[in-house]
Write a protein that holds these residues in place. Sequence first.
Motif, PDB file in Angstrom:
ATOM      1  N   MET A 107      26.040  24.239 -24.846  1.00  0.00           N
ATOM      2  CA  MET A 107      24.938  25.101 -25.256  1.00  0.00           C
ATOM      3  C   MET A 107      23.654  24.275 -25.384  1.00  0.00           C
ATOM      4  O   MET A 107      23.685  23.141 -25.834  1.00  0.00           O
ATOM      5  CB  MET A 107      25.300  25.749 -26.605  1.00  0.00           C
ATOM      6  CG  MET A 107      24.387  26.852 -27.004  1.00  0.00           C
ATOM      7  SD  MET A 107      24.620  28.227 -25.881  1.00  0.00           S
ATOM      8  CE  MET A 107      23.606  29.416 -26.659  1.00  0.00           C
ATOM      9  N   ARG A 108      22.551  24.879 -24.990  1.00  0.00           N
ATOM     10  CA  ARG A 108      21.266  24.183 -25.036  1.00  0.00           C
ATOM     11  C   ARG A 108      20.666  24.203 -26.432  1.00  0.00           C
ATOM     12  O   ARG A 108      21.034  24.994 -27.264  1.00  0.00           O
ATOM     13  CB  ARG A 108      20.269  24.893 -24.111  1.00  0.00           C
ATOM     14  CG  ARG A 108      20.448  24.619 -22.680  1.00  0.00           C
ATOM     15  CD  ARG A 108      19.547  25.470 -21.801  1.00  0.00           C
ATOM     16  NE  ARG A 108      18.409  26.023 -22.451  1.00  0.00           N
ATOM     17  CZ  ARG A 108      17.164  25.545 -22.337  1.00  0.00           C
ATOM     18  NH1 ARG A 108      16.935  24.486 -21.623  1.00  0.00           N
ATOM     19  NH2 ARG A 108      16.160  26.128 -22.933  1.00  0.00           N
ATOM     20  N   LYS A 109      19.696  23.342 -26.590  1.00  0.00           N
ATOM     21  CA  LYS A 109      18.907  23.361 -27.823  1.00  0.00           C
ATOM     22  C   LYS A 109      18.081  24.643 -27.863  1.00  0.00           C
ATOM     23  O   LYS A 109      17.926  25.306 -26.849  1.00  0.00           O
ATOM     24  CB  LYS A 109      18.013  22.135 -27.873  1.00  0.00           C
ATOM     25  CG  LYS A 109      17.055  22.084 -26.694  1.00  0.00           C
ATOM     26  CD  LYS A 109      16.764  20.674 -26.286  1.00  0.00           C
ATOM     27  CE  LYS A 109      16.061  20.624 -24.973  1.00  0.00           C
ATOM     28  NZ  LYS A 109      16.742  21.106 -23.834  1.00  0.00           N
ATOM     29  N   LYS A 110      17.535  24.984 -29.004  1.00  0.00           N
ATOM     30  CA  LYS A 110      16.802  26.247 -29.152  1.00  0.00           C
ATOM     31  C   LYS A 110      15.399  26.222 -28.542  1.00  0.00           C
ATOM     32  O   LYS A 110      14.975  27.166 -27.930  1.00  0.00           O
ATOM     33  CB  LYS A 110      16.707  26.633 -30.633  1.00  0.00           C
ATOM     34  CG  LYS A 110      18.032  27.067 -31.201  1.00  0.00           C
ATOM     35  CD  LYS A 110      18.434  28.386 -30.633  1.00  0.00           C
ATOM     36  CE  LYS A 110      19.743  28.839 -31.237  1.00  0.00           C
ATOM     37  NZ  LYS A 110      20.395  29.865 -30.510  1.00  0.00           N
ATOM     38  N   GLU A 111      14.665  25.128 -28.727  1.00  0.00           N
ATOM     39  CA  GLU A 111      13.282  25.094 -28.258  1.00  0.00           C
ATOM     40  C   GLU A 111      13.175  24.533 -26.845  1.00  0.00           C
ATOM     41  O   GLU A 111      13.970  23.685 -26.444  1.00  0.00           O
ATOM     42  CB  GLU A 111      12.437  24.247 -29.214  1.00  0.00           C
ATOM     43  CG  GLU A 111      12.302  24.904 -30.572  1.00  0.00           C
ATOM     44  CD  GLU A 111      11.093  24.399 -31.321  1.00  0.00           C
ATOM     45  OE1 GLU A 111      10.194  23.814 -30.698  1.00  0.00           O
ATOM     46  OE2 GLU A 111      11.057  24.622 -32.531  1.00  0.00           O
ATOM     47  N   LEU A 112      12.165  24.990 -26.144  1.00  0.00           N
ATOM     48  CA  LEU A 112      11.910  24.483 -24.800  1.00  0.00           C
ATOM     49  C   LEU A 112      11.298  23.089 -24.896  1.00  0.00           C
ATOM     50  O   LEU A 112      10.391  22.857 -25.690  1.00  0.00           O
ATOM     51  CB  LEU A 112      10.941  25.391 -24.059  1.00  0.00           C
ATOM     52  CG  LEU A 112      11.380  26.829 -23.807  1.00  0.00           C
ATOM     53  CD1 LEU A 112      10.264  27.605 -23.142  1.00  0.00           C
ATOM     54  CD2 LEU A 112      12.627  26.873 -22.978  1.00  0.00           C
ATOM     55  N   ASP A 113      11.789  22.172 -24.060  1.00  0.00           N
ATOM     56  CA  ASP A 113      11.155  20.858 -24.003  1.00  0.00           C
ATOM     57  C   ASP A 113      10.161  20.857 -22.837  1.00  0.00           C
ATOM     58  O   ASP A 113       9.989  21.862 -22.130  1.00  0.00           O
ATOM     59  CB  ASP A 113      12.196  19.733 -23.910  1.00  0.00           C
ATOM     60  CG  ASP A 113      13.027  19.776 -22.635  1.00  0.00           C
ATOM     61  OD1 ASP A 113      12.654  20.493 -21.672  1.00  0.00           O
ATOM     62  OD2 ASP A 113      14.058  19.080 -22.592  1.00  0.00           O
ATOM     63  N   ASP A 114       9.506  19.722 -22.631  1.00  0.00           N
ATOM     64  CA  ASP A 114       8.482  19.633 -21.584  1.00  0.00           C
ATOM     65  C   ASP A 114       9.046  19.888 -20.191  1.00  0.00           C
ATOM     66  O   ASP A 114       8.381  20.492 -19.353  1.00  0.00           O
ATOM     67  CB  ASP A 114       7.778  18.275 -21.634  1.00  0.00           C
ATOM     68  CG  ASP A 114       6.890  18.124 -22.863  1.00  0.00           C
ATOM     69  OD1 ASP A 114       6.541  19.153 -23.472  1.00  0.00           O
ATOM     70  OD2 ASP A 114       6.545  16.974 -23.211  1.00  0.00           O
ATOM     71  N   VAL A 115      10.284  19.444 -19.941  1.00  0.00           N
ATOM     72  CA  VAL A 115      10.899  19.663 -18.634  1.00  0.00           C
ATOM     73  C   VAL A 115      11.150  21.155 -18.419  1.00  0.00           C
ATOM     74  O   VAL A 115      10.847  21.696 -17.342  1.00  0.00           O
ATOM     75  CB  VAL A 115      12.204  18.840 -18.476  1.00  0.00           C
ATOM     76  CG1 VAL A 115      12.918  19.201 -17.179  1.00  0.00           C
ATOM     77  CG2 VAL A 115      11.901  17.352 -18.519  1.00  0.00           C
ATOM     78  N   ASP A 116      11.669  21.842 -19.434  1.00  0.00           N
ATOM     79  CA  ASP A 116      11.880  23.291 -19.331  1.00  0.00           C
ATOM     80  C   ASP A 116      10.568  24.003 -19.014  1.00  0.00           C
ATOM     81  O   ASP A 116      10.503  24.870 -18.135  1.00  0.00           O
ATOM     82  CB  ASP A 116      12.434  23.866 -20.640  1.00  0.00           C
ATOM     83  CG  ASP A 116      13.852  23.445 -20.937  1.00  0.00           C
ATOM     84  OD1 ASP A 116      14.624  23.235 -19.984  1.00  0.00           O
ATOM     85  OD2 ASP A 116      14.194  23.332 -22.129  1.00  0.00           O
ATOM     86  N   LYS A 117       9.521  23.644 -19.730  1.00  0.00           N
ATOM     87  CA  LYS A 117       8.212  24.289 -19.533  1.00  0.00           C
ATOM     88  C   LYS A 117       7.692  24.050 -18.118  1.00  0.00           C
ATOM     89  O   LYS A 117       7.177  24.973 -17.478  1.00  0.00           O
ATOM     90  CB  LYS A 117       7.209  23.787 -20.568  1.00  0.00           C
ATOM     91  CG  LYS A 117       7.517  24.270 -21.973  1.00  0.00           C
ATOM     92  CD  LYS A 117       6.557  23.667 -22.984  1.00  0.00           C
ATOM     93  CE  LYS A 117       6.927  24.074 -24.395  1.00  0.00           C
ATOM     94  NZ  LYS A 117       6.063  23.437 -25.393  1.00  0.00           N
ATOM     95  N   LYS A 118       7.835  22.825 -17.620  1.00  0.00           N
ATOM     96  CA  LYS A 118       7.379  22.521 -16.265  1.00  0.00           C
ATOM     97  C   LYS A 118       8.209  23.279 -15.228  1.00  0.00           C
ATOM     98  O   LYS A 118       7.664  23.779 -14.241  1.00  0.00           O
ATOM     99  CB  LYS A 118       7.436  21.011 -15.992  1.00  0.00           C
ATOM    100  CG  LYS A 118       6.302  20.249 -16.621  1.00  0.00           C
ATOM    101  CD  LYS A 118       4.992  20.677 -15.996  1.00  0.00           C
ATOM    102  CE  LYS A 118       3.811  19.993 -16.619  1.00  0.00           C
ATOM    103  NZ  LYS A 118       2.544  20.612 -16.204  1.00  0.00           N
ATOM    104  N   ILE A 119       9.508  23.365 -15.447  1.00  0.00           N
ATOM    105  CA  ILE A 119      10.362  24.126 -14.526  1.00  0.00           C
ATOM    106  C   ILE A 119       9.884  25.571 -14.462  1.00  0.00           C
ATOM    107  O   ILE A 119       9.700  26.130 -13.373  1.00  0.00           O
ATOM    108  CB  ILE A 119      11.845  24.050 -14.956  1.00  0.00           C
ATOM    109  CG1 ILE A 119      12.408  22.650 -14.683  1.00  0.00           C
ATOM    110  CG2 ILE A 119      12.679  25.113 -14.233  1.00  0.00           C
ATOM    111  CD1 ILE A 119      13.786  22.404 -15.263  1.00  0.00           C
ATOM    112  N   ILE A 120       9.643  26.186 -15.607  1.00  0.00           N
ATOM    113  CA  ILE A 120       9.173  27.581 -15.643  1.00  0.00           C
ATOM    114  C   ILE A 120       7.831  27.693 -14.935  1.00  0.00           C
ATOM    115  O   ILE A 120       7.623  28.590 -14.104  1.00  0.00           O
ATOM    116  CB  ILE A 120       9.088  28.096 -17.095  1.00  0.00           C
ATOM    117  CG1 ILE A 120      10.497  28.192 -17.697  1.00  0.00           C
ATOM    118  CG2 ILE A 120       8.383  29.453 -17.146  1.00  0.00           C
ATOM    119  CD1 ILE A 120      10.522  28.438 -19.199  1.00  0.00           C
TER     120      ILE A 120
END
Length: 162
Positions: free
Chosen positions: A1-14
């Motif tokens: 399971m992932r962490k709750k908050e988006l990290d910088d990599v998640d934000k860049k992917i989106i």
Amino acid sequence: MRKKELDDVDKKIIEYILKGKTQSEVAELTGVTLRTVQNRMKALEEEGYIIKLKEGYWVADYQKLGLTVLAVIFIDLDMDSKNKIDMIVEHMKTLDFVENVFEVVGSPYDLCLIVRYKDIEEYRKEKRKFMEWFRKNNMRINHLQTIIASKTYKNHRRTIIP
């Protein structure tokens, strides 16, 4: 399971996916493996941050991403500034938070913008920069009216062509 908050990599992917980049391009741009991008996108979809419409095409749940302030801005330009409307429109098209720009007829306003912000503070900050851009370019606004949506009941793009 992932962490709750988006990290910088998640934000860049989106961000890159919403700009139409492929998963391979996203991997290259973010400096992670293709498998990492695929796994993170699967988790982002499961958590509701992005919605896959069809292969290679995604949309975001802006509420889930924290971009909760949707506003409609009406602009009535000074007579001397009306001849610069094309320049204004081109500038508005470069601003990421501006979703739509309309030239308006049958109204005292010249332009209508649909904008999306994280919060009221971001709105205030961007409005100050917006007004400064007008001053710097020797343009004047007679009246600026902002209407902030308090709740979204329907978020839809027309799909039936008469």
